[in-house]
Design a protein around this motif. Structure first.
Motif, short mmCIF file in Angstrom:
data_model
loop_
_atom_site.label_atom_id
_atom_site.label_comp_id
_atom_site.label_asym_id
_atom_site.label_seq_id
_atom_site.Cartn_x
_atom_site.Cartn_y
_atom_site.Cartn_z
N LEU A 26 -1.63 -1.19 1.45
CA LEU A 26 -3.07 -1.37 1.62
C LEU A 26 -3.85 -0.19 1.04
CD1 LEU A 26 -3.05 -2.95 5.17
CD2 LEU A 26 -3.66 -4.10 3.03
N ARG A 29 -4.33 -0.60 -2.49
CA ARG A 29 -5.37 -1.60 -2.79
C ARG A 29 -6.76 -1.03 -2.62
NH1 ARG A 29 -4.08 -7.22 -2.58
NH2 ARG A 29 -1.84 -7.54 -2.79
N LEU A 31 -8.06 0.45 0.20
CA LEU A 31 -8.62 0.45 1.53
C LEU A 31 -8.58 1.86 2.12
CD1 LEU A 31 -8.01 -2.57 0.99
CD2 LEU A 31 -7.62 -2.82 3.44
N ALA A 35 -6.05 1.60 9.77
CA ALA A 35 -5.38 0.40 9.27
C ALA A 35 -5.59 -0.86 10.13
CB ALA A 35 -3.89 0.68 9.10
N TRP A 38 -8.56 -3.14 9.50
CA TRP A 38 -8.56 -4.00 8.32
C TRP A 38 -8.15 -5.43 8.66
CZ3 TRP A 38 -5.14 0.16 5.60
CH2 TRP A 38 -5.92 1.30 5.34
N ARG A 42 -10.83 -6.75 6.50
CA ARG A 42 -10.22 -7.10 5.20
C ARG A 42 -8.95 -7.96 5.41
NH1 ARG A 42 -11.98 -3.53 1.21
NH2 ARG A 42 -10.96 -4.95 -0.25
N GLU A 45 -6.75 -8.95 2.40
CA GLU A 45 -5.88 -7.93 1.80
C GLU A 45 -4.58 -7.80 2.60
OE1 GLU A 45 -6.35 -6.62 -0.98
OE2 GLU A 45 -8.50 -6.52 -1.39
N VAL A 46 -4.69 -7.83 3.92
CA VAL A 46 -3.49 -7.76 4.76
C VAL A 46 -2.61 -8.97 4.51
CG1 VAL A 46 -2.64 -7.64 7.14
CG2 VAL A 46 -4.75 -6.44 6.51
N VAL A 49 -0.59 -8.75 1.24
CA VAL A 49 0.61 -7.92 1.33
C VAL A 49 1.74 -8.69 2.02
CG1 VAL A 49 1.60 -5.80 2.28
CG2 VAL A 49 -0.69 -5.77 1.28
N ASN A 64 0.31 -5.61 11.22
CA ASN A 64 -0.41 -4.40 10.83
C ASN A 64 -1.03 -3.76 12.08
OD1 ASN A 64 -1.73 -2.45 9.21
ND2 ASN A 64 -3.57 -3.72 9.15
#
Length: 214
Positions: A26, A29, A31, A35, A38, A42, A45-46, A49, A64
């Motif tokens: 992340l 990416r 960020l 964490a 996110w 986001r 994005e998570v 991955v 995460n």
């Protein structure tokens, strides 16, 4: 849920390809910040991955939530992980979290509790004992320092081993190895990875590393 019904047996006796790194992926990416937040700000994005890891062969992925999450962040983390299509979802938690009982409880819909990065046998033992007390889910423990693993199994962990560091030349019966990229390219990393039933990646590893491992 079928996965919950058979995962304990798989973790105790079977073999699985695990996921790669979440935090470093992340960060790569772009960020920044905390964490678990996110998972709310986001989520795409998570999820990207997680899906990269699943496409690359991971059968068990971790939420995460390593540094501890709020209730909303934990719920979102679980939803995102499920949406990846992974066979199994583990609740990722640092073994040294001070509020470990609460963190475990709010991730109770995972398929297992995955305690990570214990820096001593004492920390690892305490984390396993707490997890066994507060959940009926299978408990896995990985350490970032060389420790005796059998006491962790005796305390209730279904699998024990190492993550991130050190790279053990002789894993001494480790069930699980989830090791960092160690400045190696994917092929060299996979070739150098010691044998274990449950293997995946930690800091710096991506789907390319899992493909090489698979």
């Amino acid at each position: 849920m079928a996965s919950r019904n058979n995962l304990r047996e798989v973790l105790q006796r079977g073999s699985l390809v695990l996921d790669g790194a979440m935090g470093t992926a992340l960060l790569m990416r772009g960020l920044t910040g905390r964490a678990p937040e996110w998972n709310l700000s986001r989520p795409e994005e998570v999820l990207a991955v997680h899906r990269d890891h699943v496409r690359s062969g991971a059968k068990l992925i971790l939420t995460n939530t390593f540094v501890g999450a709020s209730d909303l962040e934990a719920a979102s983390a679980l939803r995102i992980a499920r949406d990846s299509g992974a066979m199994y979802v583990g609740a990722s938690l640092w073994a040294g979290l001070p509020d470990l009982p609460d963190q475990i409880t709010q991730l109770a819909r995972a398929d297992c509790v995955w305690l990570e990065t214990a820096t001593s046998l004492e920390m690892a033992l305490e984390a396993v004992k707490i997890a066994v007390k507060f959940t009926s889910l299978p408990v896995v423990i990985t350490c970032s320092a060389k420790v005796a693993l059998e006491p962790l199994r005796a305390a209730g962990a279904v699998a024990a081993g190492y993550n991130c560091a050190p790279w053990p030349e002789k894993p001494d019966g480790a069930d699980v190895l989830k090791l960092d990229a160690a400045d190696l390219d994917p092929a060299a990393w996979a070739a150098a990875m010691p044998k274990a039933r449950l293997r995946g990646g930690c800091c710096g590893t991506t789907g390319e590393y899992l493909e090489a491992l698979r």
